[in-house]
Design a protein around this motif. Structure first.
Motif, PDB file in Angstrom:
ATOM      1  N   LEU A 149       0.035  16.954   7.902  1.00 27.46           N
ATOM      2  CA  LEU A 149      -0.026  15.476   7.464  1.00 27.46           C
ATOM      3  C   LEU A 149       0.783  14.432   8.410  1.00 27.46           C
ATOM      4  O   LEU A 149       1.168  13.371   8.211  1.00 27.46           O
ATOM      5  CB  LEU A 149       0.339  15.083   6.125  1.00 27.46           C
ATOM      6  CG  LEU A 149      -0.565  15.751   4.888  1.00 27.46           C
ATOM      7  CD1 LEU A 149       0.027  15.604   3.464  1.00 27.46           C
ATOM      8  CD2 LEU A 149      -1.763  14.812   5.081  1.00 27.46           C
ATOM      9  N   LEU A 158      -3.434  21.128   5.608  1.00 26.92           N
ATOM     10  CA  LEU A 158      -3.761  19.942   6.906  1.00 26.92           C
ATOM     11  C   LEU A 158      -2.259  19.619   6.998  1.00 26.92           C
ATOM     12  O   LEU A 158      -1.249  19.515   6.487  1.00 26.92           O
ATOM     13  CB  LEU A 158      -4.405  19.002   6.269  1.00 26.92           C
ATOM     14  CG  LEU A 158      -4.613  17.560   7.237  1.00 26.92           C
ATOM     15  CD1 LEU A 158      -5.626  18.013   8.233  1.00 26.92           C
ATOM     16  CD2 LEU A 158      -5.156  16.321   6.480  1.00 26.92           C
ATOM     17  N   LEU A 188       1.563  19.059  -0.710  1.00 32.61           N
ATOM     18  CA  LEU A 188       0.208  18.605  -0.395  1.00 32.61           C
ATOM     19  C   LEU A 188      -0.219  19.163   1.026  1.00 32.61           C
ATOM     20  O   LEU A 188      -1.560  19.494   1.036  1.00 32.61           O
ATOM     21  CB  LEU A 188       0.638  16.856  -0.189  1.00 32.61           C
ATOM     22  CG  LEU A 188      -0.520  16.037  -0.510  1.00 32.61           C
ATOM     23  CD1 LEU A 188      -1.193  16.491  -1.786  1.00 32.61           C
ATOM     24  CD2 LEU A 188      -0.233  14.704  -0.116  1.00 32.61           C
ATOM     25  N   PHE A 234       0.901  -1.250   0.097  1.00 31.59           N
ATOM     26  CA  PHE A 234      -0.120  -0.189   0.060  1.00 31.59           C
ATOM     27  C   PHE A 234       0.930   1.163  -0.055  1.00 31.59           C
ATOM     28  O   PHE A 234       0.554   2.182  -0.800  1.00 31.59           O
ATOM     29  CB  PHE A 234      -1.091  -0.128   1.199  1.00 31.59           C
ATOM     30  CG  PHE A 234      -1.834   1.179   1.424  1.00 31.59           C
ATOM     31  CD1 PHE A 234      -2.580   1.676   0.320  1.00 31.59           C
ATOM     32  CD2 PHE A 234      -1.503   1.903   2.384  1.00 31.59           C
ATOM     33  CE1 PHE A 234      -3.449   2.640   0.731  1.00 31.59           C
ATOM     34  CE2 PHE A 234      -2.337   2.925   2.696  1.00 31.59           C
ATOM     35  CZ  PHE A 234      -3.315   3.366   1.743  1.00 31.59           C
ATOM     36  N   LEU A 258       0.684   4.074  -2.781  1.00 31.04           N
ATOM     37  CA  LEU A 258       0.419   5.339  -2.486  1.00 31.04           C
ATOM     38  C   LEU A 258       1.731   6.431  -2.936  1.00 31.04           C
ATOM     39  O   LEU A 258       1.270   7.302  -3.368  1.00 31.04           O
ATOM     40  CB  LEU A 258       0.366   5.262  -0.884  1.00 31.04           C
ATOM     41  CG  LEU A 258      -0.064   6.537  -0.137  1.00 31.04           C
ATOM     42  CD1 LEU A 258      -1.526   6.460  -0.235  1.00 31.04           C
ATOM     43  CD2 LEU A 258       0.320   6.958   1.150  1.00 31.04           C
ATOM     44  N   LEU A 308      -3.830  20.942   1.045  1.00 33.62           N
ATOM     45  CA  LEU A 308      -5.104  20.310   1.882  1.00 33.62           C
ATOM     46  C   LEU A 308      -5.315  21.312   3.224  1.00 33.62           C
ATOM     47  O   LEU A 308      -6.301  21.120   3.961  1.00 33.62           O
ATOM     48  CB  LEU A 308      -4.685  18.874   2.523  1.00 33.62           C
ATOM     49  CG  LEU A 308      -4.623  17.893   1.515  1.00 33.62           C
ATOM     50  CD1 LEU A 308      -3.876  16.723   1.959  1.00 33.62           C
ATOM     51  CD2 LEU A 308      -6.057  17.402   1.149  1.00 33.62           C
ATOM     52  N   ASN A 356       0.535  12.765  11.174  1.00 31.99           N
ATOM     53  CA  ASN A 356      -0.114  11.744  11.673  1.00 31.99           C
ATOM     54  C   ASN A 356      -0.778  10.741  10.469  1.00 31.99           C
ATOM     55  O   ASN A 356      -1.509  10.038  10.732  1.00 31.99           O
ATOM     56  CB  ASN A 356      -1.211  11.890  12.846  1.00 31.99           C
ATOM     57  CG  ASN A 356      -0.602  12.653  13.925  1.00 31.99           C
ATOM     58  OD1 ASN A 356       0.565  12.212  14.340  1.00 31.99           O
ATOM     59  ND2 ASN A 356      -1.035  13.628  14.715  1.00 31.99           N
ATOM     60  N   SER A 357      -0.644  11.191   9.261  1.00 28.53           N
ATOM     61  CA  SER A 357      -1.183  10.517   8.377  1.00 28.53           C
ATOM     62  C   SER A 357      -0.272   9.359   7.712  1.00 28.53           C
ATOM     63  O   SER A 357       0.729   9.278   7.777  1.00 28.53           O
ATOM     64  CB  SER A 357      -1.485  11.468   6.963  1.00 28.53           C
ATOM     65  OG  SER A 357      -0.504  11.663   6.445  1.00 28.53           O
ATOM     66  N   VAL A 358      -0.917   8.629   7.104  1.00 27.50           N
ATOM     67  CA  VAL A 358      -0.310   7.439   6.248  1.00 27.50           C
ATOM     68  C   VAL A 358       0.571   7.907   5.181  1.00 27.50           C
ATOM     69  O   VAL A 358       1.798   7.201   5.134  1.00 27.50           O
ATOM     70  CB  VAL A 358      -1.582   6.561   5.624  1.00 27.50           C
ATOM     71  CG1 VAL A 358      -1.935   7.083   4.437  1.00 27.50           C
ATOM     72  CG2 VAL A 358      -0.696   5.238   5.457  1.00 27.50           C
ATOM     73  N   HIS A 359       0.482   9.348   4.805  1.00 28.36           N
ATOM     74  CA  HIS A 359       1.513   9.649   3.841  1.00 28.36           C
ATOM     75  C   HIS A 359       2.924   9.909   4.531  1.00 28.36           C
ATOM     76  O   HIS A 359       3.813   9.359   3.566  1.00 28.36           O
ATOM     77  CB  HIS A 359       0.821  11.067   3.361  1.00 28.36           C
ATOM     78  CG  HIS A 359      -0.272  10.923   2.645  1.00 28.36           C
ATOM     79  ND1 HIS A 359      -0.196  10.913   1.180  1.00 28.36           N
ATOM     80  CD2 HIS A 359      -1.570  10.837   2.752  1.00 28.36           C
ATOM     81  CE1 HIS A 359      -1.503  10.685   0.573  1.00 28.36           C
ATOM     82  NE2 HIS A 359      -2.192  10.754   1.639  1.00 28.36           N
TER      83      HIS A 359
END
Lengths: 195, 89
Positions: free
Chosen positions: A96, A94, A88, A10, A14, A92, A98-101
């Motif tokens: 990131l 935002l 990014l 994944f 991604l 957004l 704590n994100s999967v990115h």
């Protein structure tokens, strides 16, 4: 284990690192094979070959290419990917962190660096294996040189086949095309060595 | 006995990057606690982002959990457009 593999795939999807890794793999395996070819043919044309010297030089070259590949790619990918993340985040509005990115980009950096480190090293180590046999007296030095050259040409052929598969061209033609580059390189080194 | 009201359905306006894809995001949200069914429709597409409408259905939806799941995937909730709440008696 299956979960880790799923997550890993994944992350690769991604970040789109698979296509870049393919390029790194081909470029650096090609580098590794041709460098090994240069070391072996260069030593062979310069006079009597000592297996120990070829093994030492080959391992040194593999290690250096591995470390250079890993560190160079890691830092290049890191710089590019951090910039992409920042862009990014701006789009957004935002954070990131704590994100999967962020996790996926870290996986991508390490994966690309590993591919870049291992592909030339494996190609170069493959080429020096016959000299290990020659060192222990199992084969003669001339046989080791010939087997090694065949192995290098095989590695080059496989790289060509792989490229042919990517471009959906005829794989045999693509394999031979890359192999010819190896033959030309060897011929030039022999010619220069005899001057 | 009167039970407290629970959220059965929400429609969210979400901004997401192109990756992960809409099916991947939907699969992640549906695995969140309280969500049973997720429907996503694309509203607008930009150079780096996509605006989507996310409809989540469930027996007891926790908005905070859904928000965390969405943000973990690098997306952000712009607004809560619709909410359906029910109270079981």
């Amino acid at each position: 284990m299956e979960n880790y593999l799923k997550k890993f795939r994944f992350h690769l999807r991604l970040t789109g690192v698979s296509a870049i890794s393919r390029r790194y793999f081909v470029m650096n395996a090609f580098d590794g094979a041709l460098t090994a070819l240069g070391v072996i043919v260069g030593a062979w044309t310069s006079g009597p070959v000592q297996p120990r010297i070829i093994i030492g030089a080959g391992l040194g070259v593999s290690l250096a290419m591995g470390i250079s590949g890993f560190s160079g790619t890691y830092f290049v990918e890191r710089a590019e990917r951090l910039r992409k993340l920042e862009e990014l985040e701006k789009s957004l509005l935002l954070d990131l962190d704590n994100s999967v990115h962020v996790k996926a980009q870290k996986t991508a950096m390490i994966w690309a660096a590993l591919v870049d480190a291992l592909s030339p090293s494996i190609a170069a180590v493959t080429a020096i294996v016959p000299f290990v046999f020659a060192h222990y007296g199992l084969i003669s030095i001339n046989e080791a040189v010939i087997i090694s050259l065949i192995l290098i040409l095989l590695v080059l052929f496989m790289i060509g086949v792989y490229l042919g598969k990517i471009s959906r061209e005829r794989v045999i033609i693509s394999g031979i095309r890359i192999m010819i580059i190896g033959i030309i390189t060897a011929a030039i080194i022999i010619l220069l060595g005899n001057i | 006995m009167v039970k407290s009201p629970t959220i059965k359905r929400v429609v969210l306006d979400v901004l997401k990057p192109h990756q992960p894809t809409i099916p991947e995001l939907a699969s992640r949200i549906v695995s969140c606690n309280g969500a049973n069914r997720v429907k996503i429709s694309l509203a607008e597409i930009d150079q780096n982002t996509e605006s989507i409408k996310v409809q989540v259905e469930g027996s007891n939806i926790n908005l905070e959990t859904i928000k965390t799941c969405i943000e973990e995937m690098g997306a952000t909730i712009h607004s809560v457009d619709e909410v359906e709440v029910a109270r079981k008696v």
